[in-house]
Write a protein that holds these residues in place. Sequence first.
Motif, mmCIF file in Angstrom:
data_model
loop_
_atom_site.group_PDB
_atom_site.id
_atom_site.type_symbol
_atom_site.label_atom_id
_atom_site.label_comp_id
_atom_site.label_asym_id
_atom_site.label_seq_id
_atom_site.Cartn_x
_atom_site.Cartn_y
_atom_site.Cartn_z
ATOM 1 N N ALA A 11 47.257 100.651 7.641
ATOM 2 C CA ALA A 11 46.231 101.731 7.438
ATOM 3 C C ALA A 11 47.309 103.028 7.571
ATOM 4 C CB ALA A 11 45.339 101.826 8.633
ATOM 5 N N LEU A 12 47.984 103.075 8.367
ATOM 6 C CA LEU A 12 48.941 104.337 8.629
ATOM 7 C C LEU A 12 49.780 104.491 7.410
ATOM 8 C CD1 LEU A 12 49.901 104.287 12.324
ATOM 9 C CD2 LEU A 12 48.644 106.161 11.135
ATOM 10 N N ALA A 13 50.243 103.190 6.942
ATOM 11 C CA ALA A 13 51.356 103.359 5.868
ATOM 12 C C ALA A 13 50.643 103.746 4.601
ATOM 13 C CB ALA A 13 51.921 101.934 5.652
ATOM 14 N N LEU A 14 49.272 103.296 4.367
ATOM 15 C CA LEU A 14 48.513 103.918 3.171
ATOM 16 C C LEU A 14 48.423 105.365 3.390
ATOM 17 C CD1 LEU A 14 46.076 100.888 2.637
ATOM 18 C CD2 LEU A 14 47.819 101.590 0.971
ATOM 19 N N ALA A 15 47.813 105.989 4.417
ATOM 20 C CA ALA A 15 47.766 107.179 4.685
ATOM 21 C C ALA A 15 48.989 108.112 4.493
ATOM 22 C CB ALA A 15 47.070 107.662 6.195
ATOM 23 N N PHE A 16 50.021 107.565 5.049
ATOM 24 C CA PHE A 16 51.177 108.480 5.182
ATOM 25 C C PHE A 16 51.791 108.422 3.696
ATOM 26 C CE2 PHE A 16 50.874 108.516 9.700
ATOM 27 C CZ PHE A 16 51.277 109.954 9.840
ATOM 28 N N ALA A 18 50.461 108.106 0.874
ATOM 29 C CA ALA A 18 49.489 108.864 -0.142
ATOM 30 C C ALA A 18 49.809 110.433 0.266
ATOM 31 C CB ALA A 18 48.023 108.744 0.182
ATOM 32 N N ALA A 19 49.867 110.706 1.611
ATOM 33 C CA ALA A 19 49.907 112.083 1.676
ATOM 34 C C ALA A 19 51.519 112.497 1.361
ATOM 35 C CB ALA A 19 49.727 112.424 3.338
ATOM 36 N N GLY A 20 52.445 111.607 1.789
ATOM 37 C CA GLY A 20 53.677 112.032 1.381
ATOM 38 C C GLY A 20 54.067 112.245 -0.057
ATOM 39 N N LEU A 21 53.525 111.257 -0.887
ATOM 40 C CA LEU A 21 53.805 111.373 -2.282
ATOM 41 C C LEU A 21 53.056 112.598 -2.979
ATOM 42 C CD1 LEU A 21 52.872 107.672 -3.481
ATOM 43 C CD2 LEU A 21 55.202 109.016 -3.391
ATOM 44 N N VAL A 55 56.655 109.564 3.511
ATOM 45 C CA VAL A 55 57.005 108.369 2.426
ATOM 46 C C VAL A 55 57.715 107.109 3.106
ATOM 47 C CG1 VAL A 55 57.860 107.303 0.309
ATOM 48 C CG2 VAL A 55 56.286 109.450 0.403
ATOM 49 N N LEU A 56 58.936 107.674 3.580
ATOM 50 C CA LEU A 56 59.946 106.639 4.297
ATOM 51 C C LEU A 56 59.379 106.001 5.636
ATOM 52 C CD1 LEU A 56 63.467 108.906 3.772
ATOM 53 C CD2 LEU A 56 62.496 106.758 2.668
ATOM 54 N N GLY A 57 58.620 106.763 6.537
ATOM 55 C CA GLY A 57 57.942 106.444 7.608
ATOM 56 C C GLY A 57 56.889 105.408 7.023
ATOM 57 N N ALA A 58 56.123 105.462 6.139
ATOM 58 C CA ALA A 58 55.237 104.561 5.669
ATOM 59 C C ALA A 58 55.801 103.435 5.019
ATOM 60 C CB ALA A 58 54.383 105.375 4.254
ATOM 61 N N LEU A 59 56.999 103.296 4.437
ATOM 62 C CA LEU A 59 57.735 101.984 3.889
ATOM 63 C C LEU A 59 58.219 101.442 5.252
ATOM 64 C CD1 LEU A 59 59.625 103.722 0.653
ATOM 65 C CD2 LEU A 59 57.550 102.365 0.708
ATOM 66 N N GLY A 60 58.752 102.143 6.198
ATOM 67 C CA GLY A 60 59.368 101.611 7.365
ATOM 68 C C GLY A 60 58.420 100.953 8.280
ATOM 69 N N LEU A 61 57.138 101.461 8.075
ATOM 70 C CA LEU A 61 56.083 100.597 8.980
ATOM 71 C C LEU A 61 55.895 99.168 8.309
ATOM 72 C CD1 LEU A 61 53.311 103.483 9.321
ATOM 73 C CD2 LEU A 61 54.779 102.323 11.132
ATOM 74 N N ILE A 62 56.061 99.156 7.085
ATOM 75 C CA ILE A 62 55.629 97.641 6.466
ATOM 76 C C ILE A 62 56.708 96.796 5.934
ATOM 77 C CG2 ILE A 62 54.413 96.790 4.467
ATOM 78 C CD1 ILE A 62 52.501 98.053 6.581
ATOM 79 N N LEU A 63 57.822 97.454 5.188
ATOM 80 C CA LEU A 63 58.782 96.670 4.560
ATOM 81 C C LEU A 63 59.622 95.873 5.554
ATOM 82 C CD1 LEU A 63 59.720 98.744 1.731
ATOM 83 C CD2 LEU A 63 58.394 96.974 1.402
ATOM 84 N N PRO A 64 60.306 96.389 6.392
ATOM 85 C CA PRO A 64 60.854 95.384 7.347
ATOM 86 C C PRO A 64 59.925 94.461 8.220
ATOM 87 C CG PRO A 64 61.131 97.869 8.002
ATOM 88 C CD PRO A 64 60.196 97.744 7.051
ATOM 89 N N ALA A 65 58.992 94.585 8.357
ATOM 90 C CA ALA A 65 58.066 93.540 8.904
ATOM 91 C C ALA A 65 57.654 92.338 7.769
ATOM 92 C CB ALA A 65 56.688 94.113 9.615
ATOM 93 N N VAL A 66 57.588 92.810 6.631
ATOM 94 C CA VAL A 66 57.136 91.883 5.505
ATOM 95 C C VAL A 66 58.517 91.005 5.380
ATOM 96 C CG1 VAL A 66 56.370 91.541 3.337
ATOM 97 C CG2 VAL A 66 55.243 93.218 4.633
ATOM 98 N N ASN A 104 45.434 115.150 13.021
ATOM 99 C CA ASN A 104 46.740 114.695 13.301
ATOM 100 C C ASN A 104 47.048 114.064 14.502
ATOM 101 O OD1 ASN A 104 47.664 117.827 11.666
ATOM 102 N ND2 ASN A 104 47.739 115.918 10.648
ATOM 103 N N ALA A 105 46.131 114.460 15.591
ATOM 104 C CA ALA A 105 46.200 113.956 16.724
ATOM 105 C C ALA A 105 45.920 112.422 16.858
ATOM 106 C CB ALA A 105 45.308 114.437 17.833
ATOM 107 N N VAL A 106 44.863 112.173 15.982
ATOM 108 C CA VAL A 106 44.492 110.580 15.793
ATOM 109 C C VAL A 106 45.419 110.003 15.089
ATOM 110 C CG1 VAL A 106 42.855 108.980 14.625
ATOM 111 C CG2 VAL A 106 42.083 111.117 15.866
ATOM 112 N N LEU A 107 46.036 110.601 14.216
ATOM 113 C CA LEU A 107 47.065 109.741 13.185
ATOM 114 C C LEU A 107 48.342 109.647 14.221
ATOM 115 C CD1 LEU A 107 47.025 111.396 9.977
ATOM 116 C CD2 LEU A 107 46.372 108.890 10.203
ATOM 117 N N GLY A 108 48.617 110.585 15.115
ATOM 118 C CA GLY A 108 49.773 110.618 15.983
ATOM 119 C C GLY A 108 49.675 109.352 16.912
ATOM 120 N N ALA A 109 48.237 109.633 17.675
ATOM 121 C CA ALA A 109 48.158 108.404 18.433
ATOM 122 C C ALA A 109 48.219 106.993 17.954
ATOM 123 C CB ALA A 109 46.693 108.637 19.105
ATOM 124 N N LEU A 110 47.694 106.732 16.678
ATOM 125 C CA LEU A 110 47.662 105.494 16.196
ATOM 126 C C LEU A 110 49.467 105.141 15.808
ATOM 127 C CD1 LEU A 110 44.921 105.598 13.510
ATOM 128 C CD2 LEU A 110 45.002 104.209 15.775
#
Length: 124
Positions: A11-16, A18-21, A55-66, A104-110
């Motif tokens: 969910a964070l990856a999708l949100a970040f 979209a926001a980053g792009l 964008v890099l953070g979003a990719l970093g949340l998913i790609l290394p794990a996958v 932003n606090a919710v996103l940061g906490a997640l």
Amino acid sequence: MNIALWIVASALALAFLAAGLMKISQPQEKLAASGLAWAEDFNSGAIKAIGAAEVLGALGLILPAVTGIATFLVPVAAAGLAVVMVGAIITHIKRGEKQAVVINAVLGALALFVAVGRFGPVPF
């Protein structure tokens, strides 16, 4: 716990992503006119840098794990996104934008939840 971390990270990856792009692809004036009034306080280069970090953070949340390659980058990316959210919170507090502070606090906490979970009890 692993499933919860995957769901939150996705969910964070999708949100970040979209926001980053959006920050990378649109001019500063259009961002400010579309409701991101904080963009008026930054130059175009800084906005693009924030977008690139998201964008890099979003990719970093998913790609290394996958891929299973450099999985230590998942909690690093999550921690980096939490830091970006601290900066966003500070900006919105200065501008008196209380609703944005909450978001932003919710996103940061997640993001912090993912970082702590993947650094600690549920690493890859």
